[in-house]
Motif scaffolding. Structure first.
Motif, short mmCIF file in Angstrom:
data_model
loop_
_atom_site.label_atom_id
_atom_site.label_comp_id
_atom_site.label_asym_id
_atom_site.label_seq_id
_atom_site.Cartn_x
_atom_site.Cartn_y
_atom_site.Cartn_z
N ALA A 63 -33.81 -12.49 5.20
CA ALA A 63 -32.45 -12.05 5.53
C ALA A 63 -31.49 -13.23 5.51
N GLU A 64 -31.92 -14.37 6.05
CA GLU A 64 -31.06 -15.55 6.08
C GLU A 64 -30.79 -16.06 4.67
N THR A 65 -31.84 -16.10 3.83
CA THR A 65 -31.67 -16.55 2.45
C THR A 65 -30.76 -15.61 1.67
N GLY A 66 -31.00 -14.30 1.81
CA GLY A 66 -30.17 -13.33 1.12
C GLY A 66 -28.73 -13.38 1.58
N ASN A 67 -28.54 -13.58 2.87
CA ASN A 67 -27.18 -13.66 3.42
C ASN A 67 -26.42 -14.84 2.82
N ILE A 68 -27.09 -15.98 2.69
CA ILE A 68 -26.46 -17.16 2.10
C ILE A 68 -26.10 -16.91 0.65
N VAL A 69 -27.04 -16.36 -0.14
CA VAL A 69 -26.80 -16.17 -1.57
C VAL A 69 -25.73 -15.11 -1.81
N LEU A 70 -25.86 -13.95 -1.16
CA LEU A 70 -24.91 -12.86 -1.41
C LEU A 70 -23.53 -13.20 -0.88
N ASN A 71 -23.47 -13.81 0.31
CA ASN A 71 -22.16 -14.20 0.85
C ASN A 71 -21.48 -15.23 -0.04
N SER A 72 -22.24 -16.19 -0.55
CA SER A 72 -21.66 -17.21 -1.41
C SER A 72 -21.12 -16.59 -2.69
N CYS A 73 -21.89 -15.69 -3.30
CA CYS A 73 -21.45 -15.04 -4.53
C CYS A 73 -20.18 -14.23 -4.30
N LEU A 74 -20.21 -13.37 -3.30
CA LEU A 74 -19.08 -12.48 -3.08
C LEU A 74 -17.87 -13.21 -2.51
N ALA A 75 -18.10 -14.19 -1.64
CA ALA A 75 -16.97 -14.95 -1.10
C ALA A 75 -16.29 -15.75 -2.20
N THR A 76 -17.08 -16.30 -3.12
CA THR A 76 -16.50 -17.04 -4.24
C THR A 76 -15.68 -16.11 -5.13
N MET A 77 -16.24 -14.95 -5.46
CA MET A 77 -15.50 -13.97 -6.25
C MET A 77 -14.20 -13.60 -5.55
N ALA A 78 -14.29 -13.31 -4.26
CA ALA A 78 -13.10 -12.89 -3.51
C ALA A 78 -12.05 -14.00 -3.48
N ASN A 79 -12.47 -15.23 -3.23
CA ASN A 79 -11.53 -16.34 -3.16
C ASN A 79 -10.85 -16.59 -4.49
N MET A 80 -11.63 -16.59 -5.57
CA MET A 80 -11.07 -16.89 -6.88
C MET A 80 -10.23 -15.74 -7.43
N LEU A 81 -10.53 -14.53 -6.96
CA LEU A 81 -9.70 -13.37 -7.34
C LEU A 81 -8.59 -13.12 -6.33
N LYS A 82 -8.55 -13.97 -5.29
CA LYS A 82 -7.49 -13.92 -4.27
C LYS A 82 -7.46 -12.58 -3.52
N GLN A 83 -8.66 -12.11 -3.17
CA GLN A 83 -8.79 -10.86 -2.43
C GLN A 83 -9.81 -11.03 -1.31
#
Length: 212
Positions: free
Chosen positions: A116-136
């Motif tokens: 769960a901790e590993t998945g949380n790091i990977v998925l959060n990093s992917c989606l947070a990066t997408m959100a930040n770069m798409l400004k959403q």
């Protein structure tokens, strides 16, 4: 509406793959700090398929049960994200993350927590990066560990819909010389896919404008 109708253009696919690669690179840095070992992550390819197509892809490539970390996300585009591994690799993942000195019994005892901790790091990093770069902004649920065959892994958040479209990404995952293949999948309904495409198109225009 089918997955074919929601197919990304080549430039959109390249941009999305690049966004996810930036995200997993950031995840690798976070995991490296956590485990104190070299971590390599990359996403070499991305496919857009139907829910049934995603199930078929998993069954064609993997045998036996799968283990997945699942998190729901909501914002300008919403859906369900999964980090998926063959169950046969899960204890190797736990020992790579938590320590090679662990016995199999010790690794099994903390397996769900470590995954769960590993998945949380990977998925959060992917989606947070997408959100930040798409400004959403995006919000994410707590991680949940599942063990299942493909059909239950790709269960829609809204069963009354047509089952959704799946962004299916292959992921190369290496920790401390352990090669652990896996997949990142994002299950979204058609309105969310269309919203994501618009955001990616705007991102491409901004990047191209800066390069001119």
């Amino acid at each position: 509406m089918t997955a074919q109708a929601a197919t990304l253009e080549d430039m959109e696919r390249d941009a999305l793959t690049e966004l996810v690669n930036i995200g997993v690179s950031r995840a690798a840095v976070s995991l490296r700090k956590m485990v104190g070992q070299q971590v390599l992550l990359s996403v070499p390819s991305l496919e857009v398929v139907s829910r049934s197509g995603a199930i078929t892809l998993i069954r064609e490539r993997e045998y036996g049960q799968m283990v997945a970390v699942r998190q729901d996300f909501d914002g300008a585009f919403s859906g369900r994200a999964l980090l998926i591994f063959p169950e046969s690799n899960s204890l190797a993942m736990v020992r790579a993350v938590a320590g090679e000195s662990l016995t199999l019994e010790e690794a099994a005892a903390i397996e769900n927590e470590a995954l769960a901790e590993t998945g949380n790091i990977v998925l959060n990093s992917c989606l947070a990066t997408m959100a930040n770069m798409l400004k959403q902004p995006l919000t994410m649920s707590l991680p949940e560990v599942l063990r299942s065959n493909g059909s239950l892994l790709f269960e829609s958040r809204r069963p009354e819909t047509d089952g959704g479209i799946v962004l299916f990404l292959y992921i190369n995952f290496a920790i401390n010389n352990h090669d652990i293949r896996g997949y990142i999948s994002m299950l979204m309904d058609l309105p969310s896919i269309q919203a994501l495409r618009l955001l990616i198109s705007e991102f491409i225009r901004q990047v191209m404008g800066e390069e001119i």
